[in-house]
Design an enzyme around this catalytic site. Structure first.
Site, PDB file in Angstrom:
ATOM      1  N   TYR A  57       0.856  -1.186   0.000  1.00 35.92           N
ATOM      2  CA  TYR A  57       0.000   0.000   0.000  1.00 35.92           C
ATOM      3  C   TYR A  57       0.894   1.239   0.000  1.00 35.92           C
ATOM      4  CZ  TYR A  57      -3.716  -3.248   1.459  1.00 35.92           C
ATOM      5  OH  TYR A  57      -4.606  -4.297   1.547  1.00 35.92           O
ATOM      6  N   HIS A 123      -0.041 -11.915   1.109  1.00 38.61           N
ATOM      7  CA  HIS A 123      -1.060 -11.095   0.439  1.00 38.61           C
ATOM      8  C   HIS A 123      -1.780 -11.886  -0.654  1.00 38.61           C
ATOM      9  CE1 HIS A 123      -1.864  -6.535  -0.204  1.00 38.61           C
ATOM     10  NE2 HIS A 123      -2.939  -7.230  -0.428  1.00 38.61           N
ATOM     11  N   SER A 202     -12.904  -5.042   2.056  1.00 40.79           N
ATOM     12  CA  SER A 202     -13.958  -4.356   1.274  1.00 40.79           C
ATOM     13  C   SER A 202     -15.348  -4.736   1.798  1.00 40.79           C
ATOM     14  CB  SER A 202     -13.836  -4.681  -0.217  1.00 40.79           C
ATOM     15  OG  SER A 202     -12.548  -4.359  -0.697  1.00 40.79           O
ATOM     16  N   PRO A 203     -15.555  -4.643   3.110  1.00 42.24           N
ATOM     17  CA  PRO A 203     -16.841  -5.092   3.669  1.00 42.24           C
ATOM     18  C   PRO A 203     -18.009  -4.194   3.280  1.00 42.24           C
ATOM     19  CG  PRO A 203     -15.544  -3.986   5.354  1.00 42.24           C
ATOM     20  CD  PRO A 203     -14.659  -4.114   4.151  1.00 42.24           C
ATOM     21  N   LEU A 204     -17.674  -3.011   2.768  1.00 36.94           N
ATOM     22  CA  LEU A 204     -18.727  -2.095   2.322  1.00 36.94           C
ATOM     23  C   LEU A 204     -18.836  -2.113   0.795  1.00 36.94           C
ATOM     24  CD1 LEU A 204     -17.754   0.852   4.697  1.00 36.94           C
ATOM     25  CD2 LEU A 204     -19.670  -0.738   4.981  1.00 36.94           C
ATOM     26  N   GLY A 205     -18.294  -3.160   0.193  1.00 38.01           N
ATOM     27  CA  GLY A 205     -18.335  -3.237  -1.267  1.00 38.01           C
ATOM     28  C   GLY A 205     -17.641  -2.050  -1.905  1.00 38.01           C
ATOM     29  N   GLY A 207     -17.486   0.851  -0.812  1.00 33.84           N
ATOM     30  CA  GLY A 207     -18.317   2.047  -0.654  1.00 33.84           C
ATOM     31  C   GLY A 207     -19.722   1.898  -1.212  1.00 33.84           C
ATOM     32  N   PHE A 208     -19.914   0.921  -2.105  1.00 28.52           N
ATOM     33  CA  PHE A 208     -21.200   0.825  -2.801  1.00 28.52           C
ATOM     34  C   PHE A 208     -22.360   0.562  -1.835  1.00 28.52           C
ATOM     35  CE2 PHE A 208     -24.385  -1.133  -5.610  1.00 28.52           C
ATOM     36  CZ  PHE A 208     -24.434  -0.153  -6.590  1.00 28.52           C
TER      37      PHE A 208
END
Ligand SMILES: NC(=O)c1ccc[n+]([C@@H]2O[C@H](COP(=O)([O-])OP(=O)(O)OC[C@H]3O[C@@H](n4cnc5c(N)ncnc54)[C@H](OP(=O)(O)O)[C@@H]3O)[C@@H](O)[C@H]2O)c1
Length: 409
Positions: A57, A123, A202-205, A207-208
């Site tokens: 990152y 990773h 990415s538990p919020l997709g 941001g989606f």
């Protein structure tokens, strides 16, 4: 904040962790260093004790910021980082050779300003290095006190089993959300069997699922979402159905869509610990509020029922890569005894490089001509248009079809 233990490892962390990647990587802009440090500390002030970063990152800068932010409270937090790419650069391709892991760890320890990494993930599985060698190397690092726990990211079932036999895994970090439920079929039952925690990324997709993205949303240059078909305008429009569902549940419970998305993950298993990313304090605070949201059995049944009638469109990674992932998913080439592993690696690395350089909002996928043009021997023009399946066939990879390798990305 409520705490959770990752599998049978004994590693206790806040029920929601903080994914720090977006502060320096993937979203096109880099958060001002001071602001990033304040945000990481604000997360801790609000009960977060689990922070996620990776060598790649930035590369490197995210670990450095996380290290500086957490230095004064080092003994109160769990830091997770990751190795697994040549030179610490994703575009240079996977590299989990023992000497690379040892070098990566030295660099991470320095940037994180610590003498031990609490949780060290591979990773991505390296098709050219047996996973037992990777696990063995981490085992040695644990014995040397440089690492406390071992994890993997996006690994397939067979790799997990083999690695776990050498050095028990505390956690698997893989994408999992209302938007991406693939781990439910094979991976979650396996983690349950082996006593390994799951850290959904990415538990919020991306941001989606927060309901703040629609077909009119534009992403800055360099934002990864420009390069994935899931975020194509048409797919965003089509996928609003899942946002409507999350919004409706949130409305009924007097909470927010982000909290529903995270509460749903928390309700799946007591050893699941999501790591949402946020660059804004208001988002972070919203996300952390999910620990106070309880979804009843009825809520969960309603979500399940409604989800079953929604067909989500688009791929989570650039479509061409996802097609290849599907064709080759599951295990490493070496484990499968594939002789074509360098070829597989070069194709995937190439795709990846091209995908990375195309995050400009113009093209969702690398131009096929560029991919083919870089692959010797160069196919003739008559072979266009070329699909992933054709490419796999042309490059002699068809014999690999039906077998599984881990995602390489
Ligand atoms: N192992 C892997 O290969 C891998 C891959 C990807 C990610 N990860 C890890 O997982 C972490 C999180 O994943 P992610 O960043 O891909 O996706 P995510 O957490 O699903 O979504 C982050 C996005 O959601 C937005 N957001 C967060 N909370 C919000 C809220 N309450 N309301 C509205 N918008 C909100 C953020 O906006 P702002 O930034 O504007 O606040 C950001 O754009 C990363 O930081 C990283 O540590 C790991």
């Amino acid at each position: 904040m409520e705490k959770r233990v990752l599998g049978k490892s004994g590693l206790e962390v806040s029920a929601i962790g903080f994914g720090c990647m977006g502060l320096s990587h993937s979203y096109g802009t880099v958060t001002d260093r001071g602001e990033a440090i304040r945000l990481i500390r604000a997360a801790h002030d609000r009960g977060v004790t689990f922070f996620d970063t990776a060598e790649v990152y930035g590369p490197f800068t995210n670990e450095d910021v996380v290290g500086e932010a957490l230095q004064p409270i080092r003994d109160q937090v769990v830091i997770a980082t990751k190795f697994g790419f040549r030179n610490g650069v994703i575009a240079d391709g996977p590299d989990s050779r023992p000497e690379t892991i040892r070098r990566a760890v030295e660099g991470s320890l320095k940037r994180l300003r610590t003498d031990t990494i609490d949780l060290l993930y591979q990773h991505r599985v390296d098709p050219d290095v047996p996973v037992e060698d990777v696990a063995g190397t981490v085992k040695d690092l644990i014995a040397a006190g440089k690492v406390r726990h071992f994890g993997m990211s996006e690994a397939g079932g067979e790799s997990i089993r083999k690695a776990h036999a050498v050095q028990p895994l505390a956690a698997l970090q893989s994408e999992y959300s209302l938007f991406w439920r693939e781990p439910e079929t094979e991976i979650i039952p396996l983690l349950e069997e082996l006593g390994i925690g799951l850290v959904p990324f990415s538990p919020l997709g991306k941001g989606f699922l927060t309901g703040t993205i629609n077909e009119k949303t534009t992403f800055p240059t360099g934002d990864f979402r420009n390069a994935t078909s899931r975020f194509d305008t048409e797919n965003r429009r089509a996928n609003q159905a899942i946002v409507d569902l999350v919004r409706e549940i949130a409305w009924n419970k007097g909470t927010t869509p982000a909290q529903i998305a995270l509460a749903w993950l928390l309700a799946r298993r007591p050893w699941i610990v999501p790591i949402p990313g946020a660059r804004k304090l208001a988002h972070l605070e919203d996300d952390l509020g999910a620990v106070n949201v309880r979804l009843s059995r009825q809520d969960l049944r309603t979500i399940e029922k409604r989800l079953s009638s929604i067909t989500l469109r688009g791929e989570r990674y650039p479509a061409v890569m996802e097609a290849l992932r599907r064709a080759l998913k599951g295990r490493s080439c070496v484990e499968r005894g594939w002789t074509a592993s360098p070829e597989v690696t070069s194709v995937l690395t190439l795709w990846h490089n091209l995908c990375l350089t195309r995050q400009d909002g113009v093209s969702r996928d690398p131009p096929i001509a560029s991919i083919v043009g870089c692959l010797p021997p160069q196919p003739s023009k008559s072979q266009f248009p070329i699909t992933p399946a054709v490419l796999i066939r042309q490059r002699g990879l068809s014999r690999l079809g039906g077998r599984e390798v881990d995602v390489l990305f």
